[in-house]
Scaffold this motif. Sequence first.
Motif, PDB file in Angstrom:
ATOM      1  N   TRP A 260       0.829  -1.207   0.000  1.00 58.93           N
ATOM      2  CA  TRP A 260       0.000   0.000   0.000  1.00 58.93           C
ATOM      3  C   TRP A 260       0.862   1.254   0.000  1.00 58.93           C
ATOM      4  O   TRP A 260       0.574   2.220  -0.711  1.00 58.93           O
ATOM      5  N   LEU A 261       1.935   1.245   0.810  1.00 58.37           N
ATOM      6  CA  LEU A 261       2.830   2.402   0.869  1.00 58.37           C
ATOM      7  C   LEU A 261       3.574   2.584  -0.447  1.00 58.37           C
ATOM      8  O   LEU A 261       3.775   3.718  -0.906  1.00 58.37           O
ATOM      9  N   GLN A 262       3.978   1.481  -1.075  1.00 60.30           N
ATOM     10  CA  GLN A 262       4.636   1.565  -2.385  1.00 60.30           C
ATOM     11  C   GLN A 262       3.701   2.160  -3.425  1.00 60.30           C
ATOM     12  O   GLN A 262       4.096   3.023  -4.218  1.00 60.30           O
ATOM     13  N   ASP A 263       2.450   1.695  -3.416  1.00 57.18           N
ATOM     14  CA  ASP A 263       1.477   2.174  -4.404  1.00 57.18           C
ATOM     15  C   ASP A 263       1.193   3.657  -4.254  1.00 57.18           C
ATOM     16  O   ASP A 263       0.773   4.314  -5.217  1.00 57.18           O
ATOM     17  N   HIS A 264       1.397   4.176  -3.048  1.00 61.15           N
ATOM     18  CA  HIS A 264       1.119   5.586  -2.809  1.00 61.15           C
ATOM     19  C   HIS A 264       2.396   6.422  -2.756  1.00 61.15           C
ATOM     20  O   HIS A 264       2.378   7.561  -2.277  1.00 61.15           O
ATOM     21  N   GLY A 265       3.506   5.853  -3.259  1.00 67.50           N
ATOM     22  CA  GLY A 265       4.718   6.632  -3.457  1.00 67.50           C
ATOM     23  C   GLY A 265       5.511   6.970  -2.216  1.00 67.50           C
ATOM     24  O   GLY A 265       6.358   7.864  -2.245  1.00 67.50           O
ATOM     25  N   PHE A 266       5.279   6.261  -1.096  1.00 64.23           N
ATOM     26  CA  PHE A 266       6.038   6.526   0.118  1.00 64.23           C
ATOM     27  C   PHE A 266       7.312   5.685   0.095  1.00 64.23           C
ATOM     28  O   PHE A 266       7.280   4.483   0.317  1.00 64.23           O
ATOM     29  N   SER A 267       8.432   6.332  -0.179  1.00 67.04           N
ATOM     30  CA  SER A 267       9.698   5.631  -0.283  1.00 67.04           C
ATOM     31  C   SER A 267      10.308   5.409   1.092  1.00 67.04           C
ATOM     32  O   SER A 267       9.880   5.988   2.096  1.00 67.04           O
ATOM     33  N   ALA A 268      11.354   4.591   1.125  1.00 69.20           N
ATOM     34  CA  ALA A 268      12.074   4.333   2.371  1.00 69.20           C
ATOM     35  C   ALA A 268      12.652   5.622   2.952  1.00 69.20           C
ATOM     36  O   ALA A 268      12.687   5.800   4.177  1.00 69.20           O
ATOM     37  N   LEU A 269      13.085   6.544   2.083  1.00 64.36           N
ATOM     38  CA  LEU A 269      13.667   7.795   2.558  1.00 64.36           C
ATOM     39  C   LEU A 269      12.625   8.647   3.280  1.00 64.36           C
ATOM     40  O   LEU A 269      12.893   9.220   4.336  1.00 64.36           O
ATOM     41  N   THR A 270      11.447   8.742   2.700  1.00 67.53           N
ATOM     42  CA  THR A 270      10.377   9.516   3.321  1.00 67.53           C
ATOM     43  C   THR A 270      10.005   8.927   4.672  1.00 67.53           C
ATOM     44  O   THR A 270       9.855   9.642   5.667  1.00 67.53           O
ATOM     45  N   LEU A 271       9.861   7.612   4.721  1.00 67.45           N
ATOM     46  CA  LEU A 271       9.474   6.951   5.966  1.00 67.45           C
ATOM     47  C   LEU A 271      10.568   7.072   7.020  1.00 67.45           C
ATOM     48  O   LEU A 271      10.269   7.224   8.212  1.00 67.45           O
ATOM     49  N   ALA A 272      11.822   7.036   6.597  1.00 68.62           N
ATOM     50  CA  ALA A 272      12.932   7.141   7.546  1.00 68.62           C
ATOM     51  C   ALA A 272      12.955   8.505   8.230  1.00 68.62           C
ATOM     52  O   ALA A 272      13.171   8.597   9.446  1.00 68.62           O
TER      53      ALA A 272
END
Length: 376
Positions: free
Chosen positions: A51-63
């Motif tokens: 779901w996060l991938q589909d909505h463009g939330f990358s590892a960098l943003t989440l970090a």
Amino acid sequence: MHALSTSQASPGPSAGHRAARLRLQLAALLPGLALSGALAATGIALGHIGWLQDHGFSALTLAIVLGMLVGNTVYPLVPRLAAASGAGVNVSKQNLLRLGVVLYGLRLTVQDIGHVGIAGVAIDALVLGSTFALACFIGTRWLGLDRKTAMLIGAGSSICGAAAVMAAEPVVKARAEQVTVAVATVVVFGTLAIFLYPALFELNQHWALIPGGANGFGVYAGSTIHEVAQVVAAARSVGPDAANSAVIAKMVRVMMLAPFLVMLSAWLARDDKRHAHTSAATGQAPGKLAVPWFAFGFVAVVLFNSLQWLPASVVAVTTEIDTALLAMAMAALGLSTHIGAIRKAGAKPLLLALILFGWLIVGGALINRWVPALLG
């Protein structure tokens, strides 16, 4: 003989002292590196959620989000943790960031330029230059933002989102909260683009403003959407042809990061020379060019990767390591950011990012329409 033997033996203790000092320095860095690494690993793991991938939330943003959560909750409550982690956190957001930008070049090749042609390169260059110029002019002249914040928002909007903001930070010498504000604008409007661009594609089917069908629209998406992950998410919703051309156009745009940083550094040095009294007040030598050497490292890695000497498996592993390094830098940035400083920045950074987002959509569409026509 006794004096000679004493002088010969003296390097031994000296070497031992150096080794001991090195061990102490490494021990001082470990808590901060471990904390940044743990947050980065969590962000990377969350980034694999569909779901996060589909909505463009990358590892960098989440970090960076995780870093901000810890930095504004646990850090203030446990002063010893902040004191013990400070040195390693600084290394993560400075040294590891530069290494991460250099290794980012393994995602690109010179052959990527050939896939979009001269028109694609010209489109990316015009979008980048016009967006950054607007950010500096509108941000400082109309909205009254400080120059560093305006430049960071402009870099994130015009090149490659959070990675560009982080890469520009050492050049403009920005504070942690200025960087975080700029990254936040990338997250907000890049995420909005994921949902908006598929609708724009349907409108373009009727209006035919952007030529080239799905391929042409993919170049438009790649040249105007902020983050690589957001480009992929938006273009996949349109179709595979759009996704392929979008990623290539975006990679060419990312490749412009290095010359952009060099030109930005030269411009800032020239501006400092013009305002010598400002440079003296900040303790900096007026007109001194702060060369972003890591940008040249980035170009060197792109050129080396273009030779395709490394096995694909090695490139894949190194790319994963690079993601981890950049995620650690993002997590460390989040740890150093105080919510109060972001709140103090107010709505003006978001307003600037909104204006730039509107330009990317409308101005980017006009650039994508007229450049291919002018170049034949």
